[in-house]
Design a protein around this motif. Structure first.
Motif, short mmCIF file in Angstrom:
data_model
loop_
_atom_site.label_atom_id
_atom_site.label_comp_id
_atom_site.label_asym_id
_atom_site.label_seq_id
_atom_site.Cartn_x
_atom_site.Cartn_y
_atom_site.Cartn_z
N SER A 91 0.83 -1.20 0.00
CA SER A 91 0.00 0.00 0.00
C SER A 91 0.86 1.25 0.00
O SER A 91 0.38 2.34 -0.28
N SER A 92 2.12 1.12 0.34
CA SER A 92 3.11 2.19 0.23
C SER A 92 4.48 1.53 0.26
O SER A 92 4.58 0.31 0.36
N LYS A 93 5.52 2.32 0.20
CA LYS A 93 6.87 1.74 0.12
C LYS A 93 7.19 0.84 1.31
O LYS A 93 7.85 -0.16 1.16
N LYS A 94 6.73 1.20 2.49
CA LYS A 94 7.10 0.43 3.68
C LYS A 94 5.91 -0.21 4.39
O LYS A 94 6.03 -0.70 5.49
N LYS A 95 4.76 -0.23 3.73
CA LYS A 95 3.57 -0.72 4.39
C LYS A 95 2.87 -1.78 3.53
O LYS A 95 2.76 -1.64 2.33
N THR A 96 2.39 -2.83 4.20
CA THR A 96 1.63 -3.88 3.54
C THR A 96 0.16 -3.74 3.91
O THR A 96 -0.16 -3.60 5.08
#
Length: 115
Positions: free
Chosen positions: A35-40
């Motif tokens: 959902s973003s570079k560092k988030k699942t």
């Protein structure tokens, strides 16, 4: 109003399959996606009929797939009177990206699955 969602991701567990009171197969699983570079992000996915049968036979935990479907919001009220909601994706199409080959016959092309 247009309601189409396209996601790619990995199954968090093997699909769960059950049958409706009319005897129609229903499959559900959670899909992990970036959902973003560092988030699942995670979303519950549901499919019906022949697509549910194909899901049960060929998909497994960790399989990478692309899906097309419609977003559905479910709302309910808790015993304390608070309103809650969640979203699920009603799948209309699945694209196999990477699986362990489960359910495929030797030399069978994944594009030859009839659904």
């Amino acid at each position: 109003m247009l309601n189409q969602t396209v996601l790619t991701g990995n199954l968090g567990a093997d699909p769960e399959v059950f049958y409706s009171s009319e005897g129609n197969p229903v499959a559900s699983f959670n899909l992990a996606f970036k959902s973003s570079k560092k988030k699942t992000g995670w979303i519950k996915c549901v499919c019906f009929g022949r697509l549910a049968e194909v899901t049960e036979k060929h998909l497994h935990r960790g399989a990478k797939i692309g899906i097309l479907g419609t977003l559905d919001q479910q709302k309910w009220e808790t015993d304390e009177g608070a309103t809650r909601s969640s979203f699920q994706l009603i799948i209309t199409s699945i694209e196999f990206i990477k699986t362990d080959g489960r359910g495929f016959e030797e030399n069978q092309d994944k594009d030859d699955i009839p659904f």
